[in-house]
Design an enzyme around this catalytic site. Structure first.
Site, PDB file in Angstrom:
ATOM      1  N   GLY A 151       0.815  -1.209   0.000  1.00  0.00           N
ATOM      2  CA  GLY A 151       0.000   0.000   0.000  1.00  0.00           C
ATOM      3  C   GLY A 151       0.845   1.254   0.000  1.00  0.00           C
ATOM      4  O   GLY A 151       0.547   2.224  -0.709  1.00  0.00           O
ATOM      5  N   TYR A 152       1.920   1.248   0.782  1.00  0.00           N
ATOM      6  CA  TYR A 152       2.809   2.408   0.864  1.00  0.00           C
ATOM      7  C   TYR A 152       3.528   2.635  -0.458  1.00  0.00           C
ATOM      8  O   TYR A 152       3.582   3.761  -0.974  1.00  0.00           O
ATOM      9  CB  TYR A 152       3.808   2.188   1.994  1.00  0.00           C
ATOM     10  CG  TYR A 152       4.783   3.318   2.210  1.00  0.00           C
ATOM     11  CD1 TYR A 152       4.343   4.569   2.637  1.00  0.00           C
ATOM     12  CD2 TYR A 152       6.147   3.139   2.015  1.00  0.00           C
ATOM     13  CE1 TYR A 152       5.236   5.613   2.855  1.00  0.00           C
ATOM     14  CE2 TYR A 152       7.052   4.172   2.231  1.00  0.00           C
ATOM     15  CZ  TYR A 152       6.590   5.404   2.643  1.00  0.00           C
ATOM     16  OH  TYR A 152       7.476   6.435   2.858  1.00  0.00           O
TER      17      TYR A 152
END
Length: 244
Positions: A151-152
């Protein structure tokens, strides 16, 4: 290029952002120390800069709030006369395997990292004086594919895409746009939740066999934001000690 350069640095109350703010101030730039919520820490950065003979003012802004970001730039113009350098260091990181990542955490992270970067970059594109520089913060995990960072890394991949597009959109304005993508760097954000074995393992990954420091990253940003970096444009600089 403006004789007296003015920088807006978001996420400047701690970690890499703080090091960037103090580094730009040491290079003679007046700095607006942008912060999300920690007013005490932001004022400490201002005090550090002014004690060393520099110029700085603290200003609160949620980078994803366009009105707050506009007010941040207004502060720079009102206090120092304009804006020449914008560094978006504000960021959020939630680590989890993709299969387990809470979507509320994903939304919060993308609000800060994608929307926030976009809002700051948009305001920079509207306001920067000729000779200006935009530096956005990405991460080397975009290319390293570490598990748990899906996600990052996705949010920072968006930052890199914005960087390359904006550099081309500002043709004719004499403004550079680049991204700096740190590798593992010894900040509170990075160290939080990691045991000593994990930290030691990551420190051994680069050929230089250590973690980066905020000062390492700030030096790259200061180069891109200063006179020596004027011929670097539309690039992602992976400041990570050679980690692959």
């Amino acid at each position: 290029m403006a004789e007296h350069r003015v920088a807006v640095v978001t996420g400047a109350s701690r970690g890499i952002g703080r090091a960037i703010a103090t580094s730009l101030a040491a290079a003679g730039q007046a700095v607006v120390v942008g912060y999300a919520g920690n007013e005490v820490a932001a004022k400490q950065v201002v005090d550090e800069i002014t004690a060393a003979g520099g110029q700085a003012v603290a200003a609160q802004a949620d980078v994803a709030d366009e009105d707050a970001v506009a007010a941040l730039f207004d502060t720079a113009t009102r206090t120092f006369g304009g804006v020449d350098v914008v560094v978006n260091s504000a960021g959020r990181m939630a680590l989890s395997p993709i299969a387990e990542l809470d979507l509320d955490d994903l939304d919060a992270m993308h609000r800060t990292n994608i929307r926030g970067t976009f809002v700051v970059a948009r305001e920079a594109a509207r306001r920067l004086r000729p000779g200006g520089a935009v530096v956005l913060l990405s991460t080397s995990v975009v290319g390293l594919q570490f598990p748990g960072y899906g996600g990052y890394a996705a949010s920072k991949g968006a930052v890199e895409a914005m960087t390359l597009v904006l550099a081309r959109e500002l043709r004719g304005r004499d403004i550079t746009v680049n991204a700096v993508a740190p590798g593992p760097t010894a900040t509170d954000l990075f160290l939080e939740g990691k045991d000593e074995a994990t930290i030691e393992h990551l420190a051994k990954q680069p050929p230089l066999e250590r973690l980066g420091t905020p000062a390492d990253i700030a030096a790259v940003v200061a180069f891109l934001a200063g006179p020596g970096g004027r011929w670097v444009n539309g690039q992602v600089v992976r400041a990570n000690g050679g980690i692959i």
